[in-house]
Design a protein around this motif. Structure first.
Motif, PDB file in Angstrom:
ATOM      1  N   GLY A 109      44.662  36.314  28.441  1.00  0.00           N
ATOM      2  CA  GLY A 109      45.333  37.037  29.526  1.00  0.00           C
ATOM      3  C   GLY A 109      44.349  37.531  30.568  1.00  0.00           C
ATOM      4  O   GLY A 109      44.749  38.083  31.595  1.00  0.00           O
ATOM      5  N   LYS A 110      43.061  37.355  30.316  1.00  0.00           N
ATOM      6  CA  LYS A 110      42.075  37.854  31.283  1.00  0.00           C
ATOM      7  C   LYS A 110      42.044  36.942  32.507  1.00  0.00           C
ATOM      8  O   LYS A 110      42.172  35.721  32.391  1.00  0.00           O
ATOM      9  CB  LYS A 110      40.699  37.926  30.624  1.00  0.00           C
ATOM     10  N   GLU A 111      41.826  37.569  33.666  1.00  0.00           N
ATOM     11  CA  GLU A 111      41.906  36.828  34.921  1.00  0.00           C
ATOM     12  C   GLU A 111      40.957  35.631  34.958  1.00  0.00           C
ATOM     13  O   GLU A 111      41.332  34.542  35.364  1.00  0.00           O
ATOM     14  CB  GLU A 111      41.587  37.761  36.102  1.00  0.00           C
ATOM     15  N   THR A 112      39.693  35.837  34.536  1.00  0.00           N
ATOM     16  CA  THR A 112      38.726  34.741  34.674  1.00  0.00           C
ATOM     17  C   THR A 112      39.072  33.586  33.758  1.00  0.00           C
ATOM     18  O   THR A 112      38.842  32.435  34.105  1.00  0.00           O
ATOM     19  CB  THR A 112      37.292  35.204  34.357  1.00  0.00           C
ATOM     20  N   VAL A 113      39.612  33.892  32.583  1.00  0.00           N
ATOM     21  CA  VAL A 113      39.964  32.807  31.664  1.00  0.00           C
ATOM     22  C   VAL A 113      41.065  31.957  32.294  1.00  0.00           C
ATOM     23  O   VAL A 113      41.016  30.731  32.293  1.00  0.00           O
ATOM     24  CB  VAL A 113      40.379  33.361  30.286  1.00  0.00           C
ATOM     25  N   GLN A 114      42.047  32.631  32.915  1.00  0.00           N
ATOM     26  CA  GLN A 114      43.097  31.867  33.597  1.00  0.00           C
ATOM     27  C   GLN A 114      42.527  31.141  34.815  1.00  0.00           C
ATOM     28  O   GLN A 114      42.927  30.031  35.138  1.00  0.00           O
ATOM     29  CB  GLN A 114      44.198  32.797  34.078  1.00  0.00           C
TER      30      GLN A 114
END
Ligand SMILES: NC(=O)c1ccc[n+]([C@@H]2O[C@H](COP(=O)([O-])OP(=O)(O)OC[C@H]3O[C@@H](n4cnc5c(N)ncnc54)[C@H](OP(=O)(O)O)[C@@H]3O)[C@@H](O)[C@H]2O)c1
Length: 503
Positions: free
Chosen positions: A196-201
């Motif tokens: 759910g973390k922004e960078t992972v997405q």
């Protein structure tokens, strides 16, 4: 200047969210603030309710008071009047998780509240309890018909299962089998908050929303990939759980392997749970299994001893409260993985995670190959170019490459280009739990783990776990708190020019 292009803004259907473990840390620190923030942003439907279930002796009024206190501490919830209105949607069912009557009472409560609140009998069950309690919850949800969907006037029914999902391959298989007796796979959401973390997405948007990076994303240009998740914290209040788990189970089986899959997967034809899930599973299937006899060559563990982190003295792991004095649990784990496929053949993937390390940072770095021929004199020691994705604490992306230092001489130096989320977009990034909860309520499982993925990830790690827990296994290497882990981790790169890149 950033131009916005909104891809998804679907509002979930009306729903009832039932949280088991409503008195716990996760509920109060993450789930309720996430629901509150989503509502404040106008991302939830008018009609929704939350039912907390736990053993603690609470009722609707005392549960609401607890939640108000929680929200009062939340940075976004200073508006007491709005919070007072919000908590009117909250209800409490007290009972034992293993007792069928708890679920009968829950069902009665839902049957009364749902028509009043217009939630269309759409139900989301969240298991926010310790993992040994999951089976107690799943079976009665089936027995009382709460898992049924689209029959006898029911809407949808979904279950969110927290990590850890199993303790080893066999227990993950058992839990999947148990869930599948009661729920279909499309109803099950296995949460990994890293996704759910922004960078992972953003890894996928970065790779596949631009045409300039993907051509470099392969063995021809990438020398190796490092995935680091370093914590400065020790075990804190989680020693009871952690000492029976360790870094490999706690971080690598779920978070770091998920990040690896996001980096290494082939582009799916569409961005949906099915297509993304298939590509991620293919990555795990391509990882060359480590046999028990090879564990010392490809895996390193460590345990922190007394030292200093950020100027503060810290005790060693074995002196921590609730840790067995002869514990062999690893607080550091590093793996060297090889992917047998056309894209990544020969590119090492180096994964490491640890507690009480020098800095808190989670990063993914792709180190590129050196140019095939260097035309500049005396440039043989030139650093390789790198692309780093910063996952936490500061989310962003940075590229480092060589440039000419201005002046009459030909001098080369490394320069950095940084993209910082907070600086570019301003405001706050949503908490991972906001993103994931909203996705589940919308019926989108793209950022959740599938049963096959979870079982395969455990299967890959079993030889390492077995070798490390064998009575004949070597002593666990130690590292001082505040360092970058045990020296033994360097053996994963022995005889190579590569080295660990410390964030
Ligand atoms: N906390 C986090 O930040 C976090 C992050 C990632 C994942 N998780 C996962 O989320 C789940 C919940 O975490 P948590 O930190 O909220 O746990 P917790 O506070 O230890 O427990 C949640 C609730 O479960 C009940 N409970 C605790 N131990 C129990 C037992 N032995 N038998 C039956 N019920 C028990 C308690 O409620 P009652 O006694 O009132 O019933 C407790 O309030 C865990 O699986 C954890 O691994 C948590």
């Amino acid at each position: 200047m950033v131009d916005n292009l909104i891809i998804t803004e679907q509002c979930p259907d009306p729903f009832a969210l039932v949280i088991f473990g409503a008195s716990g840390d996760l509920t109060h620190r993450k789930l309720i603030p996430a629901l509150w923030n989503l509502q404040q942003q106008g991302r939830l439907p008018e009609s929704f309710i939350l039912l907390g279930v736990a053993r603690r002796d609470l009722n609707d009024a005392s549960f609401r008071r607890q939640v108000l206190d929680t929200l009062q501490d939340d940075r976004n919830a200073r508006d007491r009047a709005a919070a007072e209105v919000f908590v009117q949607r909250l209800f409490y069912v007290q009972g034992d998780y293993a007792d069928l009557t708890t679920y009968r009472r829950l069902r009665e409560r839902l049957d009364t509240l749902e028509p009043q609140w217009g939630t269309d009998r759409n139900r989301c069950f969240y298991c926010a309890v310790p993992p040994q309690v999951y089976p107690d919850i799943v079976q009665p949800l089936g027995q009382t018909g709460l898992s049924c969907e689209h029959s006898a006037g029911c809407g949808w029914s979904r279950i969110i299962v927290e990590k850890p999902f199993g303790h080893d391959h066999e227990s993950a298989q058992r839990l999947n089998a148990l869930l599948h007796v009661v729920f279909s796979e499309h109803q099950i959401y296995r949460i990994d908050h890293y996704l759910g973390k922004e960078t992972v997405q953003n890894i996928l948007v970065f790779r596949l929303g631009n045409s300039m990076f993907e051509p470099l994303w392969n063995r021809r240009y990438v020398d190796h990939v490092q995935i680091t998740s370093a914590e400065t914290a020790g075990v804190e209040h989680r020693a009871g759980y952690y000492d029976g788990s360790g870094a490999l189970r706690d971080m690598i089986q779920n978070h770091l392997l998920q990040v690896l899959c996001t980096i290494a997967m082939e582009p799916p034809s569409t961005f949906d749970a099915y297509s993304v899930g298939i590509e991620k599973l293919k990555v795990l299937q391509a990882i060359r299994p480590i046999s028990i006899g090879e564990v010392d060559r490809y895996a390193v563990r460590g345990q922190y001893e007394a030292g200093e982190v950020e100027g503060q003295p810290c005790q060693g792991y074995l002196e921590e409260p609730d840790v067995a004095r002869d514990s062999r649990t690893e607080t550091y784990a590093a793996l060297r993985l090889t992917l047998d496929n056309w894209r990544w053949q020969g590119v090492p993937f180096l994964l490491r995670t640890g507690k009480r390390l020098k800095t808190r940072a989670t990063t993914v770095t792709l180190q590129f190959r050196q140019p095939p021929h260097l035309i500049f004199p005396h440039a043989s020691g030139l650093p390789a170019s790198t692309l780093t994705l910063h996952i936490q604490p500061d989310e962003g992306i940075s590229l480092s490459f060589n440039g000419k230092i201005p002046g009459p001489d030909l001098c080369l130096g490394t320069v950095h280009m940084d993209f910082d989320y907070a600086e570019t977009f301003g405001g706050r990034s949503p908490e991972a739990y906001e993103t994931l909860l909203l996705d589940c309520l919308r019926g989108d499982a793209t950022l959740y783990g599938s049963s096959d993925w979870v079982e395969k990830s455990w299967e890959l790690l079993m030889p390492v776990l077995e070798a490390w827990t064998a009575p004949s296994s070597r002593r666990v290497p130690r590292y001082p708190a505040g360092s970058w882990g045990p020296r033994e981790a360097d053996t994963l790169l022995e005889g190579e020019w590569r080295q660990w890149l410390n964030p």
